[in-house]
Design a protein around this motif. Structure first.
Motif, mmCIF file in Angstrom:
data_model
loop_
_atom_site.group_PDB
_atom_site.id
_atom_site.type_symbol
_atom_site.label_atom_id
_atom_site.label_comp_id
_atom_site.label_asym_id
_atom_site.label_seq_id
_atom_site.Cartn_x
_atom_site.Cartn_y
_atom_site.Cartn_z
ATOM 1 N N LEU A 70 19.296 7.812 -10.378
ATOM 2 C CA LEU A 70 17.787 7.797 -10.904
ATOM 3 C C LEU A 70 17.211 9.090 -11.242
ATOM 4 C CD1 LEU A 70 16.349 4.697 -9.121
ATOM 5 C CD2 LEU A 70 17.634 4.799 -11.204
ATOM 6 N N LYS A 71 16.664 9.320 -12.161
ATOM 7 C CA LYS A 71 15.853 10.619 -12.263
ATOM 8 C C LYS A 71 14.824 10.700 -11.394
ATOM 9 C CE LYS A 71 17.275 12.395 -16.725
ATOM 10 N NZ LYS A 71 17.831 11.293 -17.628
ATOM 11 N N ARG A 72 14.066 9.646 -11.233
ATOM 12 C CA ARG A 72 12.891 9.542 -10.239
ATOM 13 C C ARG A 72 13.381 8.806 -9.202
ATOM 14 N NH1 ARG A 72 7.398 10.158 -12.120
ATOM 15 N NH2 ARG A 72 7.746 11.696 -14.107
ATOM 16 N N CYS A 73 13.203 9.279 -7.888
ATOM 17 C CA CYS A 73 13.378 8.512 -6.652
ATOM 18 C C CYS A 73 12.304 8.169 -5.829
ATOM 19 C CB CYS A 73 14.958 9.120 -5.991
ATOM 20 S SG CYS A 73 14.562 10.489 -5.019
ATOM 21 N N PHE A 74 11.202 8.684 -6.173
ATOM 22 C CA PHE A 74 10.241 8.561 -5.252
ATOM 23 C C PHE A 74 8.598 8.353 -6.164
ATOM 24 C CE2 PHE A 74 9.873 13.103 -6.373
ATOM 25 C CZ PHE A 74 8.528 13.109 -6.430
ATOM 26 N N TYR A 75 7.836 7.486 -5.299
ATOM 27 C CA TYR A 75 6.181 7.574 -5.955
ATOM 28 C C TYR A 75 5.533 7.555 -4.693
ATOM 29 C CZ TYR A 75 2.335 5.914 -8.667
ATOM 30 O OH TYR A 75 1.137 5.675 -9.017
ATOM 31 N N LYS A 76 4.448 8.298 -4.864
ATOM 32 C CA LYS A 76 3.424 8.450 -3.681
ATOM 33 C C LYS A 76 4.088 8.557 -2.585
ATOM 34 C CE LYS A 76 -0.518 6.668 -5.746
ATOM 35 N NZ LYS A 76 -1.683 5.808 -6.022
ATOM 36 N N ARG A 77 4.053 7.438 -1.434
ATOM 37 C CA ARG A 77 4.787 7.710 -0.199
ATOM 38 C C ARG A 77 6.024 7.080 0.073
ATOM 39 N NH1 ARG A 77 1.152 9.425 4.464
ATOM 40 N NH2 ARG A 77 -0.249 10.733 3.569
ATOM 41 N N ALA A 78 6.524 6.504 -0.971
ATOM 42 C CA ALA A 78 7.626 5.765 -0.846
ATOM 43 C C ALA A 78 8.921 6.435 -1.544
ATOM 44 C CB ALA A 78 7.792 4.566 -1.460
ATOM 45 N N ILE A 79 9.918 6.508 -0.984
ATOM 46 C CA ILE A 79 11.203 7.365 -1.597
ATOM 47 C C ILE A 79 12.472 6.550 -1.308
ATOM 48 C CG2 ILE A 79 11.686 8.580 0.584
ATOM 49 C CD1 ILE A 79 12.243 11.025 -1.462
ATOM 50 N N LEU A 80 13.473 6.472 -2.278
ATOM 51 C CA LEU A 80 14.712 5.654 -2.076
ATOM 52 C C LEU A 80 15.823 6.848 -1.478
ATOM 53 C CD1 LEU A 80 14.425 4.079 -5.493
ATOM 54 C CD2 LEU A 80 14.005 3.162 -3.251
ATOM 55 N N GLU A 89 0.658 -1.167 -0.050
ATOM 56 C CA GLU A 89 0.022 0.004 -0.076
ATOM 57 C C GLU A 89 0.907 1.134 0.029
ATOM 58 O OE1 GLU A 89 -3.689 0.634 0.601
ATOM 59 O OE2 GLU A 89 -2.787 2.635 0.123
ATOM 60 N N LEU A 90 0.495 2.098 -0.889
ATOM 61 C CA LEU A 90 1.077 3.558 -0.765
ATOM 62 C C LEU A 90 0.393 4.528 -0.788
ATOM 63 C CD1 LEU A 90 3.960 3.013 -3.467
ATOM 64 C CD2 LEU A 90 4.231 3.119 -0.959
ATOM 65 N N ASP A 91 -0.975 4.636 -0.691
ATOM 66 C CA ASP A 91 -1.788 5.578 -0.570
ATOM 67 C C ASP A 91 -2.238 5.801 0.774
ATOM 68 O OD1 ASP A 91 -2.417 6.153 -3.425
ATOM 69 O OD2 ASP A 91 -3.254 4.050 -3.401
ATOM 70 N N GLU A 92 -2.188 7.169 1.035
ATOM 71 C CA GLU A 92 -2.473 7.603 2.492
ATOM 72 C C GLU A 92 -1.613 7.127 3.474
ATOM 73 O OE1 GLU A 92 -6.540 6.944 3.449
ATOM 74 O OE2 GLU A 92 -7.124 8.045 1.284
ATOM 75 N N GLY A 93 -1.105 5.859 3.540
ATOM 76 C CA GLY A 93 -0.030 5.367 4.405
ATOM 77 C C GLY A 93 0.672 4.134 3.695
ATOM 78 N N VAL A 94 1.678 3.526 4.380
ATOM 79 C CA VAL A 94 2.505 2.526 3.884
ATOM 80 C C VAL A 94 2.380 1.236 4.327
ATOM 81 C CG1 VAL A 94 4.156 3.945 2.795
ATOM 82 C CG2 VAL A 94 4.520 2.953 4.798
ATOM 83 N N ARG A 95 1.973 0.257 3.628
ATOM 84 C CA ARG A 95 2.151 -1.043 4.187
ATOM 85 C C ARG A 95 3.102 -2.079 3.651
ATOM 86 N NH1 ARG A 95 -2.493 -4.559 4.642
ATOM 87 N NH2 ARG A 95 -3.225 -3.692 2.834
ATOM 88 N N VAL A 96 4.178 -2.843 4.452
ATOM 89 C CA VAL A 96 5.037 -3.655 3.593
ATOM 90 C C VAL A 96 4.889 -5.061 4.187
ATOM 91 C CG1 VAL A 96 7.050 -2.174 2.825
ATOM 92 C CG2 VAL A 96 6.955 -2.631 5.152
ATOM 93 N N THR A 97 5.139 -6.178 3.541
ATOM 94 C CA THR A 97 4.978 -7.330 4.054
ATOM 95 C C THR A 97 6.593 -7.802 4.069
ATOM 96 O OG1 THR A 97 2.879 -7.753 2.748
ATOM 97 C CG2 THR A 97 4.090 -9.607 3.635
ATOM 98 N N LEU A 98 7.071 -8.585 5.027
ATOM 99 C CA LEU A 98 8.168 -9.333 5.408
ATOM 100 C C LEU A 98 8.038 -10.620 5.068
ATOM 101 C CD1 LEU A 98 8.922 -7.923 9.121
ATOM 102 C CD2 LEU A 98 9.134 -6.673 6.682
ATOM 103 N N LYS A 99 9.129 -11.230 4.867
ATOM 104 C CA LYS A 99 9.386 -12.551 4.160
ATOM 105 C C LYS A 99 8.450 -13.415 5.308
ATOM 106 C CE LYS A 99 12.824 -15.602 2.455
ATOM 107 N NZ LYS A 99 14.252 -15.879 2.415
ATOM 108 N N ASP A 100 8.401 -13.256 6.702
ATOM 109 C CA ASP A 100 7.895 -14.066 7.255
ATOM 110 C C ASP A 100 6.468 -13.916 7.336
ATOM 111 O OD1 ASP A 100 7.513 -11.704 8.740
ATOM 112 O OD2 ASP A 100 8.578 -12.603 10.590
ATOM 113 N N GLY A 101 5.959 -12.986 6.359
ATOM 114 C CA GLY A 101 4.352 -12.841 6.219
ATOM 115 C C GLY A 101 3.912 -11.678 7.366
ATOM 116 N N SER A 102 4.807 -11.020 8.325
ATOM 117 C CA SER A 102 4.239 -10.033 9.039
ATOM 118 C C SER A 102 4.089 -8.807 8.099
ATOM 119 C CB SER A 102 4.994 -9.807 10.307
ATOM 120 O OG SER A 102 6.387 -9.934 9.869
ATOM 121 N N ILE A 103 3.205 -7.878 8.713
ATOM 122 C CA ILE A 103 3.012 -6.712 8.176
ATOM 123 C C ILE A 103 3.395 -5.222 8.904
ATOM 124 C CG2 ILE A 103 1.102 -5.117 7.134
ATOM 125 C CD1 ILE A 103 0.887 -7.384 5.438
ATOM 126 N N ILE A 104 4.183 -4.552 8.364
ATOM 127 C CA ILE A 104 4.487 -3.249 9.032
ATOM 128 C C ILE A 104 3.957 -2.080 8.406
ATOM 129 C CG2 ILE A 104 6.370 -1.777 9.823
ATOM 130 C CD1 ILE A 104 6.968 -4.551 10.869
#
Ligand SMILES: Cc1cc2nc3c(=O)[nH]c(=O)nc-3n(C[C@H](O)[C@H](O)[C@H](O)COP(=O)(O)OP(=O)(O)OC[C@H]3O[C@@H](n4cnc5c(N)ncnc54)[C@H](O)[C@@H]3O)c2cc1C
Length: 498
Positions: free
Chosen positions: A295-305, A136-151
């Motif tokens: 990179l010419k672009r380093c972000f999209y929505k709520r994620a940045i590198l 998820e990158l809209d309004e907030g972010v949600r990432v899944t870890l390899k063990d299945g947990s969500i942050i």
């Protein structure tokens, strides 16, 4: 502590620097690192430069780095037959005089330990936490870890290195949502022309402390430097026959490394030492491709590198890690600037600061990357002209010609805006501290311009120019410049300063 939460993926130079700054700024965060330990020993070293050192000093971490690292005080350049071409003996003094800090080498592992040690609350650093997917990158972010947990969090910072999984995830999502997001152009910009074998060995006999050697051969070059506790850091930079792009960039095996080591075994380096002498006494070594890109672009929505996932350069001039530190600092300052005004900035505000980050960091890191590319071409004696220049001209210039280049690269760097500027200063001021304070042009100057123009039409420009210049110099004296230390990039002038 803010309720706004930053999810940082990757606990290395960029991620841990960001963690330290966010902690000092009371911004909530979590770092997710895939390895079971922070700071594994990978046989790599890292050199700190003044711009990285300043931020570490503001964080109170540099004193530790100072203790455990070795400065480069003199550097010797040698040609293909190991003949000494030149020495930059005052290199360490020059850097300290001009910029406040020497270049210092230490194990990459030690730098990471110092960064980790700088954190008061270690519970925010999660190891064994490999991020595999952005949900998820809209309004907030949600990432899944390899063990299945969500942050979950408010923004995601991908500090997961050159092979960034988060970059791929950002591209996957952006491509599916926006036809104009230039994923294929961005991926094509990830290019590789060189490989680098690097390692740590026992220091060869006769090599003193604080010394570095650069050795130039056709098609390859070497950088070596003394470390603490009898260590010796070395890098062999080798040009590949072909330029490779993104997914075609090779990954190397131990066999590839051994084959390359055999190929370059007899290259004479310095003091009768050949490459195989270093290789045979190694404590660890690795062969990696050297990707180069910004990179010419380093972000999209709520994620940045940040760091190597966004800007990766050849490590020849030690700019990669220092740039990762600087990017972490710049992003943290932008975040603090908006969070001080509003605890939950909206999407537009976040996009604005991400764009500001990209627009500031792209040109700076591109400049560093391009400068490193040019130095690398010279050092591998790429063609007869560069060979002549490198062996007969550049290396004869001594250390002092480096002053302006080092100052330009280092003093245009960012320092932390919201922590006291407690760092060492050299004779050259930081760009951010040079404040132009022009006054309005005095009315008399404007009034005098009219008779000058009339006189010029009657007697010719040549006749009035000397008088014009005399007035120009007089009136430009009314422009004042504020800077805390005298601004000069002339090392000779700088040395004469108190
Ligand atoms: C041979 C060599 C020598 C160098 N020498 C110097 C030098 O002298 N000076 C200098 O300034 N720079 C140097 N560099 C460059 C420097 O090491 C890098 O620029 C720097 O490490 C970049 O830091 P980073 O945090 O962006 O990425 P990295 O250091 O690559 O760290 C990325 C982190 O993310 C973690 N990670 C990756 N994927 C995931 C995932 N999916 N989930 C969770 N965690 C993940 C990794 O385990 C790692 O800890 C050198 C580089 C090389 C190759």
């Amino acid at each position: 502590m803010s309720t706004f939460k930053v999810v940082v993926v990757g606990g290395s130079i960029a991620g841990l620097t960001l963690a330290n700054i966010l902690e000092r700024y009371s911004i909530n965060y979590v770092v997710l690192e895939k390895h079971p330990t922070i700071a594994p020993q990978l046989g790599a070293s890292v050199g700190t430069l003044p711009h990285g050192a300043r931020i570490l000093d503001q964080l109170g971490i540099f004193s530790r780095v100072d203790e455990i690292s070795m400065p480069v005080d003199e550097s010797e350049a040698l040609g293909p037959d190991a003949v000494v071409l030149g020495k930059t003996e005052p290199f360490g003094d020059l850097m300290e005089d001009l910029l406040g800090y020497r270049m210092r080498f230490l194990d990459r592992q030690q730098l990471l330990q110092a960064l980790y040690g700088g954190l008061k609350d270690k519970s925010k650093i999660h190891t064994n936490s490999e991020c595999v997917k952005i949900e998820e990158l809209d309004e907030g972010v949600r990432v899944t870890l390899k063990d299945g947990s969500i942050i979950q969090g408010d923004i995601l910072v991908g500090a997961d290195g050159v092979h960034s999984r988060m970059r791929n995830e950002i591209w996957r999502i952006a491509e599916s949502e926006r036809a104009d997001y230039p994923v294929s152009e961005l991926s094509r910009s990830i290019q590789c022309q060189y490989k680098c074998m690097f390692g740590i060995s026992k220091r060869p006999e006769g090599v003193p402390d604080n010394k570095s050697f650069k050795c130039y051969h056709r098609g390859r070059s070497y950088l070596t430097s003394s470390g603490k506790d009898g260590k010796f850091y070395w890098f062999a930079f080798v040009k590949n026959p072909d330029l490779t792009i993104h997914t075609s960039i090779p990954r190397y095996t131990t066999q590839d490394e051994e084959d390359l080591a055999a190929e370059i075994a007899d290259d004479p380096l310095f003091l009768d030492i050949t490459f195989k002498d270093l290789y045979n006494s190694r404590m660890g070594s690795v062969l990696v491709p050297l990707e180069e890109f910004v990179l010419k672009r380093c972000f999209y929505k709520r994620a940045i590198l940040i760091g190597d996932s966004f800007h990766k350069m050849n490590p020849l001039l030690g700019q990669g890690g220092n740039s990762a530190i600087e990017s972490a600092g710049f992003l943290a300052d932008l975040l603090k600037g908006v969070l001080d005004k509003t605890p939950h900035p909206d999407d537009d505000t976040l996009q604005r600061i991400f764009l500001e980050f990209q627009e500031e960091r792209c040109p700076r890191t591109t400049g560093l990357m391009e400068a490193t590319k040019k130095v690398q071409q010279m050092e591998i004696l790429e063609n007869p002209i560069l060979e002549f220049l490198q062996l007969k001209v550049t290396t004869q210039l001594g250390g002092e010609h480096l002053g302006p280049m080092l100052a330009a690269a280092s003093n245009s760097a960012h320092t932390l805006k919201y922590l006291p500027k407690k760092f060492r200063r050299g004779a050259v001021s930081l760009d951010e501290e040079v404040k132009a304070n022009p006054h309005d042009r005095p009315a008399i100057a404007t009034a005098l311009a009219i008779p000058f123009i009339l006189a010029a039409t009657k007697f010719g420009w040549q006749a009035v120019l000397p008088i014009y210049f005399a007035f120009h110099i007089y009136f430009s004296g009314s422009r004042s410049f504020y800077h805390p230390s005298p601004r000069t990039i002339n090392p000779l002038a700088a040395k004469a300063l108190p």
